[in-house]
Design a protein around this motif. Sequence first.
Motif, PDB file in Angstrom:
ATOM      1  N   GLN A   1      -9.515   1.612  18.572  1.00 23.52           N
ATOM      2  CA  GLN A   1      -8.998   1.281  17.238  1.00 23.52           C
ATOM      3  C   GLN A   1     -10.089   0.706  16.342  1.00 23.52           C
ATOM      4  O   GLN A   1      -9.967   0.722  15.125  1.00 23.52           O
ATOM      5  N   HIS A   2     -11.154   0.183  16.938  1.00 20.49           N
ATOM      6  CA  HIS A   2     -12.223  -0.463  16.168  1.00 20.49           C
ATOM      7  C   HIS A   2     -13.495   0.377  16.082  1.00 20.49           C
ATOM      8  O   HIS A   2     -14.507  -0.093  15.577  1.00 20.49           O
ATOM      9  N   GLN A   3     -13.444   1.598  16.604  1.00 23.73           N
ATOM     10  CA  GLN A   3     -14.619   2.469  16.601  1.00 23.73           C
ATOM     11  C   GLN A   3     -14.566   3.406  15.398  1.00 23.73           C
ATOM     12  O   GLN A   3     -13.494   3.717  14.887  1.00 23.73           O
ATOM     13  N   GLN A   4     -15.738   3.880  14.995  1.00 22.82           N
ATOM     14  CA  GLN A   4     -15.821   4.850  13.903  1.00 22.82           C
ATOM     15  C   GLN A   4     -16.938   5.843  14.193  1.00 22.82           C
ATOM     16  O   GLN A   4     -17.824   5.576  14.994  1.00 22.82           O
ATOM     17  N   GLY A   5     -16.878   6.970  13.496  1.00 21.39           N
ATOM     18  CA  GLY A   5     -17.957   7.955  13.547  1.00 21.39           C
ATOM     19  C   GLY A   5     -18.257   8.461  14.940  1.00 21.39           C
ATOM     20  O   GLY A   5     -17.359   8.737  15.732  1.00 21.39           O
ATOM     21  N   LYS A   6     -19.558   8.562  15.247  1.00 26.46           N
ATOM     22  CA  LYS A   6     -19.991   9.088  16.546  1.00 26.46           C
ATOM     23  C   LYS A   6     -19.544   8.223  17.702  1.00 26.46           C
ATOM     24  O   LYS A   6     -19.250   8.724  18.789  1.00 26.46           O
ATOM     25  N   ALA A   7     -19.490   6.915  17.479  1.00 25.06           N
ATOM     26  CA  ALA A   7     -19.040   6.007  18.540  1.00 25.06           C
ATOM     27  C   ALA A   7     -17.582   6.301  18.913  1.00 25.06           C
ATOM     28  O   ALA A   7     -17.213   6.263  20.092  1.00 25.06           O
ATOM     29  N   LEU A   8     -16.758   6.624  17.916  1.00 27.91           N
ATOM     30  CA  LEU A   8     -15.362   6.956  18.185  1.00 27.91           C
ATOM     31  C   LEU A   8     -15.259   8.290  18.926  1.00 27.91           C
ATOM     32  O   LEU A   8     -14.513   8.401  19.898  1.00 27.91           O
ATOM     33  N   TRP A   9     -16.009   9.296  18.483  1.00 30.74           N
ATOM     34  CA  TRP A   9     -16.024  10.586  19.185  1.00 30.74           C
ATOM     35  C   TRP A   9     -16.375  10.383  20.660  1.00 30.74           C
ATOM     36  O   TRP A   9     -15.709  10.911  21.547  1.00 30.74           O
ATOM     37  N   LYS A  10     -17.423   9.619  20.901  1.00 33.21           N
ATOM     38  CA  LYS A  10     -17.883   9.375  22.269  1.00 33.21           C
ATOM     39  C   LYS A  10     -16.820   8.637  23.075  1.00 33.21           C
ATOM     40  O   LYS A  10     -16.527   9.000  24.215  1.00 33.21           O
ATOM     41  N   ALA A  11     -16.229   7.588  22.492  1.00 29.12           N
ATOM     42  CA  ALA A  11     -15.215   6.802  23.201  1.00 29.12           C
ATOM     43  C   ALA A  11     -13.989   7.643  23.529  1.00 29.12           C
ATOM     44  O   ALA A  11     -13.450   7.566  24.644  1.00 29.12           O
ATOM     45  N   VAL A  12     -13.541   8.444  22.586  1.00 25.41           N
ATOM     46  CA  VAL A  12     -12.364   9.291  22.806  1.00 25.41           C
ATOM     47  C   VAL A  12     -12.675  10.345  23.863  1.00 25.41           C
ATOM     48  O   VAL A  12     -11.884  10.573  24.782  1.00 25.41           O
ATOM     49  N   PHE A  13     -13.823  10.976  23.756  1.00 26.25           N
ATOM     50  CA  PHE A  13     -14.215  11.995  24.734  1.00 26.25           C
ATOM     51  C   PHE A  13     -14.284  11.401  26.145  1.00 26.25           C
ATOM     52  O   PHE A  13     -13.726  11.962  27.091  1.00 26.25           O
ATOM     53  N   LEU A  14     -14.936  10.255  26.294  1.00 28.54           N
ATOM     54  CA  LEU A  14     -15.071   9.640  27.618  1.00 28.54           C
ATOM     55  C   LEU A  14     -13.727   9.144  28.160  1.00 28.54           C
ATOM     56  O   LEU A  14     -13.483   9.197  29.368  1.00 28.54           O
ATOM     57  N   SER A  15     -12.852   8.697  27.274  1.00 29.36           N
ATOM     58  CA  SER A  15     -11.521   8.257  27.703  1.00 29.36           C
ATOM     59  C   SER A  15     -10.703   9.424  28.228  1.00 29.36           C
ATOM     60  O   SER A  15     -10.050   9.328  29.274  1.00 29.36           O
ATOM     61  N   THR A  16     -10.730  10.538  27.500  1.00 26.28           N
ATOM     62  CA  THR A  16      -9.988  11.717  27.952  1.00 26.28           C
ATOM     63  C   THR A  16     -10.604  12.273  29.237  1.00 26.28           C
ATOM     64  O   THR A  16      -9.882  12.703  30.131  1.00 26.28           O
ATOM     65  N   LEU A  17     -11.908  12.218  29.316  1.00 27.85           N
ATOM     66  CA  LEU A  17     -12.596  12.671  30.526  1.00 27.85           C
ATOM     67  C   LEU A  17     -12.183  11.831  31.741  1.00 27.85           C
ATOM     68  O   LEU A  17     -11.950  12.366  32.824  1.00 27.85           O
ATOM     69  N   ALA A  18     -12.066  10.523  31.555  1.00 26.07           N
ATOM     70  CA  ALA A  18     -11.655   9.635  32.653  1.00 26.07           C
ATOM     71  C   ALA A  18     -10.256   9.980  33.146  1.00 26.07           C
ATOM     72  O   ALA A  18     -10.007  10.072  34.356  1.00 26.07           O
ATOM     73  N   GLY A  19      -9.318  10.187  32.202  1.00 29.17           N
ATOM     74  CA  GLY A  19      -7.960  10.551  32.599  1.00 29.17           C
ATOM     75  C   GLY A  19      -7.901  11.871  33.328  1.00 29.17           C
ATOM     76  O   GLY A  19      -7.202  12.020  34.340  1.00 29.17           O
ATOM     77  N   MET A  20      -8.654  12.828  32.844  1.00 30.93           N
ATOM     78  CA  MET A  20      -8.647  14.146  33.480  1.00 30.93           C
ATOM     79  C   MET A  20      -9.411  14.138  34.808  1.00 30.93           C
ATOM     80  O   MET A  20      -9.057  14.871  35.722  1.00 30.93           O
ATOM     81  N   LEU A  21     -10.424  13.299  34.921  1.00 28.61           N
ATOM     82  CA  LEU A  21     -11.129  13.170  36.201  1.00 28.61           C
ATOM     83  C   LEU A  21     -10.182  12.602  37.256  1.00 28.61           C
ATOM     84  O   LEU A  21     -10.178  13.065  38.406  1.00 28.61           O
TER      85      LEU A  21
END
Length: 195
Positions: free
Chosen positions: A104-124
């Motif tokens: 909720q506090h991330q923006q830009g590239k940091a948000l893309w990275k956080a969302v990508f890694l979060s989804t990756l963790a769930g799918m892993l």
Amino acid sequence: MNTKILKIVVIGLMAALCYISFMFLQIKIPTPGGFTSFHLGNTFCVLASLLLGGVSGGVAGAIGMGIGDLLDPSYVIVAPKTIILKLGIGIVTGLVAHRLFHIQHQQGKALWKAVFLSTLAGMLFNVIGEPIFSYFYTAFILGAPDNAAKALASWNAITTSINAIIAVILSTILYMVISPRLQHVGLLKKIAPKE
């Protein structure tokens, strides 16, 4: 609108999206130990966890895909396994997204990275858990022969991996597209977990 009611409504909406994408956007594959499939259900389970938090997102996925299993004769016997695994996907995704990265506090590239890694963790979690849980569930709960349980687990490993790649890509893109709009109208703050 009351925040609790709004969150319940969004959980219901995400459960419906999980159900629809699991039931109608799937390719079934028969194996000696049962059925497996390519589907888009996990995409909306992960998206729900990004929007609502881990438990709420996992509940949406468990309800949507659990109902999908219960209404399909090919999958009805594996509904308990689905419910547990989808709840797990949601919890892991939400934990990483909201507790580790505070998306909720991330923006830009940091948000893309956080969302990508979060989804990756769930799918892993799902890529590892699905074949293992599938083998033990099929062999010991359902009593299938060992070779049939192994065949289903190996097919599940393949389909789960492909489903995971699709879910990571689509849920990341969907979140990045809809979250600014939800934030702009004030909904994201109302439905996202409190820190």
